[in-house]
Design an enzyme around this catalytic site. Sequence first.
Site, PDB file in Angstrom:
ATOM      1  N   CYS A  86       0.847  -1.208   0.000  1.00  0.00           N
ATOM      2  CA  CYS A  86       0.000   0.000   0.000  1.00  0.00           C
ATOM      3  C   CYS A  86       0.878   1.252   0.000  1.00  0.00           C
ATOM      4  O   CYS A  86       1.563   1.518  -0.974  1.00  0.00           O
ATOM      5  CB  CYS A  86      -0.962  -0.049   1.176  1.00  0.00           C
ATOM      6  SG  CYS A  86      -2.377   1.049   0.968  1.00  0.00           S
ATOM      7  N   HIS A 203      -3.526  -5.688   0.904  1.00  0.00           N
ATOM      8  CA  HIS A 203      -2.855  -5.949   2.179  1.00  0.00           C
ATOM      9  C   HIS A 203      -2.806  -7.434   2.528  1.00  0.00           C
ATOM     10  O   HIS A 203      -3.753  -7.961   3.109  1.00  0.00           O
ATOM     11  CB  HIS A 203      -3.613  -5.220   3.307  1.00  0.00           C
ATOM     12  CG  HIS A 203      -3.446  -3.738   3.277  1.00  0.00           C
ATOM     13  ND1 HIS A 203      -2.427  -3.091   3.925  1.00  0.00           N
ATOM     14  CD2 HIS A 203      -4.166  -2.779   2.668  1.00  0.00           C
ATOM     15  CE1 HIS A 203      -2.525  -1.790   3.730  1.00  0.00           C
ATOM     16  NE2 HIS A 203      -3.573  -1.564   2.965  1.00  0.00           N
ATOM     17  N   GLU A 205      -1.149  -8.787   4.864  1.00  0.00           N
ATOM     18  CA  GLU A 205      -1.081  -8.955   6.320  1.00  0.00           C
ATOM     19  C   GLU A 205      -2.472  -8.884   6.978  1.00  0.00           C
ATOM     20  O   GLU A 205      -2.634  -9.294   8.110  1.00  0.00           O
ATOM     21  CB  GLU A 205      -0.142  -7.901   6.929  1.00  0.00           C
ATOM     22  CG  GLU A 205      -0.718  -6.500   7.118  1.00  0.00           C
ATOM     23  CD  GLU A 205      -0.778  -5.673   5.837  1.00  0.00           C
ATOM     24  OE1 GLU A 205      -0.541  -6.228   4.752  1.00  0.00           O
ATOM     25  OE2 GLU A 205      -1.079  -4.472   5.924  1.00  0.00           O
TER      26      GLU A 205
END
Lengths: 233, 85
Positions: A86, A203, A205
């Site tokens: 990002c 993302h 994660e």
Amino acid sequence: MKFGIIVFPGSNCDADCYHVIDQVLAQPVEYIWHKSNSVKGFDALIIPGGFSYGDYLRTGAIARFSPIMQEVTEFADKGGLVIGICNGFQILLESGLLPGAMLRNDSLQFRCGPVNLKVRTNKSVFTRCFDQNEVIKLPIAHGEGNYFCDQESLRELLEFDQIAFTYCDREGQETPDSNPNGSRANIAGILNRRRNVLGMMPHPERRAEDLLGGQDGARVFASILQSFEEGCR
Amino acid sequence: MFLGKVFVTLKKSVLDPQGDTVRKSLHTLGYSMVEDVRVGKYIEVRLNSQTREEAERELDQMCARLLANPVIEEYRLEVEEDDGQ
């Protein structure tokens, strides 16, 4: 394998990345403050999402001149593994470690939610745990993820198989409707020519555990670990 | 003292969704003569350079390195004498 997470003023996905490396991947991990002058001892660096320096001037433009980015650039030049997520992707673009630039989303809206992605190449240290052209789901959260590059750069990205992820529909078709931000060629993530630097807007994660909806994201980090362990043998 | 004025705009080849939205809004207000709108940035930089040429040269460098992103943007600059008021 020791991971380092670069922290800028305004980073806000650093703790999420730390959690995934520490708890899901079960590997050593440390934060690296942006004023640090060393990345010694780290095997891979993560530039997390957020709003470094309040996105002033352009996203990633100020972070690029942080002391640590000089070290990150040298680390990458020596073949070290760097993943920018990002805002981290935006910083890598501003740094020139990846080609192109980010524009504001064509909708002018901040887009936040899960999207379908196509793994365009599994021939990289970041994507080897996926099948070629596999459709996965990861969340996005950005206002400036509209990837832009000129025709020549796009031709090179295609020629050298540098497109890692594209936005697609459930069947894997890269349609205009499945493109959340207007990115050129539906691009969601790209590799550098040497394939040791990855930038991606989604993302991984945030979707690395079943509790958070799935494990597709965990496989990005698992790919890095697997590649590293094979390299050590 | 010199006052540098920097105008940063998106390249012609780059779509400007913000400008497009402003154009539509102007049409809604009845300004049907509006053909195109491009939204950019205006930056003022005060410099204590010795000469105007030096100020222009340094400002140009600043634009190339930080103030504009050459991948998507172009810039134009003006330098004028400034008494600091």
